[in-house]
Design a protein around this motif. Structure first.
Motif, PDB file in Angstrom:
ATOM      1  N   ASN A  38       0.834  -1.209   0.000  1.00 17.97           N
ATOM      2  CA  ASN A  38       0.000   0.000   0.000  1.00 17.97           C
ATOM      3  C   ASN A  38       0.866   1.256   0.000  1.00 17.97           C
ATOM      4  O   ASN A  38       0.582   2.210  -0.718  1.00 17.97           O
ATOM      5  CB  ASN A  38      -0.939   0.017   1.210  1.00 17.97           C
ATOM      6  N   ALA A  39       1.914   1.268   0.827  1.00 19.20           N
ATOM      7  CA  ALA A  39       2.789   2.440   0.895  1.00 19.20           C
ATOM      8  C   ALA A  39       3.465   2.694  -0.450  1.00 19.20           C
ATOM      9  O   ALA A  39       3.537   3.834  -0.916  1.00 19.20           O
ATOM     10  CB  ALA A  39       3.836   2.256   1.992  1.00 19.20           C
ATOM     11  N   SER A  40       3.935   1.643  -1.104  1.00 15.70           N
ATOM     12  CA  SER A  40       4.575   1.788  -2.408  1.00 15.70           C
ATOM     13  C   SER A  40       3.579   2.270  -3.462  1.00 15.70           C
ATOM     14  O   SER A  40       3.918   3.105  -4.308  1.00 15.70           O
ATOM     15  CB  SER A  40       5.187   0.462  -2.853  1.00 15.70           C
ATOM     16  N   ILE A  42       0.855   4.073  -2.935  1.00 14.83           N
ATOM     17  CA  ILE A  42       0.537   5.480  -2.657  1.00 14.83           C
ATOM     18  C   ILE A  42       1.691   6.379  -3.108  1.00 14.83           C
ATOM     19  O   ILE A  42       1.478   7.463  -3.651  1.00 14.83           O
ATOM     20  CB  ILE A  42       0.192   5.665  -1.166  1.00 14.83           C
ATOM     21  N   GLN A  43       2.921   5.926  -2.921  1.00  9.42           N
ATOM     22  CA  GLN A  43       4.057   6.713  -3.398  1.00  9.42           C
ATOM     23  C   GLN A  43       4.070   6.774  -4.925  1.00  9.42           C
ATOM     24  O   GLN A  43       4.450   7.789  -5.513  1.00  9.42           O
ATOM     25  CB  GLN A  43       5.363   6.141  -2.855  1.00  9.42           C
ATOM     26  N   TYR A 133      -6.609   7.781  -1.556  1.00 11.91           N
ATOM     27  CA  TYR A 133      -6.119   6.797  -0.598  1.00 11.91           C
ATOM     28  C   TYR A 133      -6.462   5.380  -1.015  1.00 11.91           C
ATOM     29  O   TYR A 133      -7.314   5.155  -1.866  1.00 11.91           O
ATOM     30  CB  TYR A 133      -6.651   7.101   0.809  1.00 11.91           C
ATOM     31  N   CYS A 149      -3.092   6.525   5.048  1.00 10.40           N
ATOM     32  CA  CYS A 149      -2.294   6.012   3.943  1.00 10.40           C
ATOM     33  C   CYS A 149      -2.845   6.671   2.692  1.00 10.40           C
ATOM     34  O   CYS A 149      -3.757   6.153   2.057  1.00 10.40           O
ATOM     35  CB  CYS A 149      -2.422   4.495   3.869  1.00 10.40           C
ATOM     36  N   VAL A 174       2.704  12.884   0.831  1.00  9.94           N
ATOM     37  CA  VAL A 174       2.417  11.451   0.954  1.00  9.94           C
ATOM     38  C   VAL A 174       2.375  11.064   2.427  1.00  9.94           C
ATOM     39  O   VAL A 174       3.285  11.407   3.178  1.00  9.94           O
ATOM     40  CB  VAL A 174       3.482  10.600   0.233  1.00  9.94           C
ATOM     41  N   THR A 176       2.002   7.613   4.817  1.00 13.80           N
ATOM     42  CA  THR A 176       2.018   6.141   4.731  1.00 13.80           C
ATOM     43  C   THR A 176       1.891   5.483   6.101  1.00 13.80           C
ATOM     44  O   THR A 176       2.258   4.325   6.270  1.00 13.80           O
ATOM     45  CB  THR A 176       3.314   5.660   4.057  1.00 13.80           C
ATOM     46  N   CYS A 179      -0.753   2.410   6.174  1.00  7.83           N
ATOM     47  CA  CYS A 179      -0.672   1.465   5.067  1.00  7.83           C
ATOM     48  C   CYS A 179      -0.540   0.065   5.603  1.00  7.83           C
ATOM     49  O   CYS A 179      -0.893  -0.889   5.087  1.00  7.83           O
ATOM     50  CB  CYS A 179       0.513   1.794   4.176  1.00  7.83           C
TER      51      CYS A 179
END
Length: 179
Positions: A38-40, A42-43, A133, A149, A174, A176, A179
């Protein structure tokens, strides 16, 4: 007569079953890959926003609309995208709206109340601010940024040259944590 020592088949099966139960219950706690994914993602959305808003700004400069503020009437300034739609502008950058940012980056994002949900969800908690999100994460409200996130896009408030540079242009942040 020799007495053989070792484990019986039943003992070996019991050990394998116990190890399987431990693997099923303990491994997910050690391997939280969903949060990293999820973090990747969103980035990646943040990168798309930065790139998309820069491309839109370039088109706005060519069209001479980089200094034009959005207005409700008669219509906000726009430029066309690649699929025949128009992208609403504010100081040459996409507005924080469906007809602005979402058309500029062309992702499958739907409002949280829509059915079915798209790949991402968006919310506009205040004028000029949009959060995109990951589905299933904490809904951004504008006051819980340390818990979400999401990508926060704040539209431009003055004439500038590029987001997140010296000028007060479109801002992308951003988050995170959830996430």
């Amino acid at each position: 007569m020799n007495k053989q020592t070792g484990f019986t088949l039943v003992e070996l099966i019991i050990v394998i079953v116990i190890l399987g139960i431990l693997a099923v219950t303990a491994a997910p706690k050690f391997l939280d890959l969903q949060g990293d994914a999820n973090a990747s993602t969103i980035q990646g959305v943040a990168g798309a926003i930065d790139s998309g808003s820069s491309i839109v700004y370039g088109k706005a400069v060519i069209a001479g609309k980089q200094k034009t503020i959005k207005t409700a009437s008669p219509t906000p300034p726009t430029i066309p995208n690649d699929v025949g739609q128009t992208i609403a502008l504010n100081y040459g950058y996409p507005t924080a709206a469906v007809d602005g940012l979402l058309r500029a980056i062309d992702i499958n994002a739907t409002l949280a109340t829509a059915s079915p949900l798209g790949d991402f969800t968006y919310v506009i908690p205040s004028t000029g601010v949009m959060y995109i999100y990951a589905n299933g994460t904490t809904v951004p409200t504008g006051s819980n940024d340390s818990l979400i996130c999401a990508v926060k896009y704040t539209e431009a408030t003055a004439t500038g040259t590029a987001p997140n540079v010296v000028y007060n242009a479109a801002q992308t942040t951003v988050f995170t944590n959830d996430c």
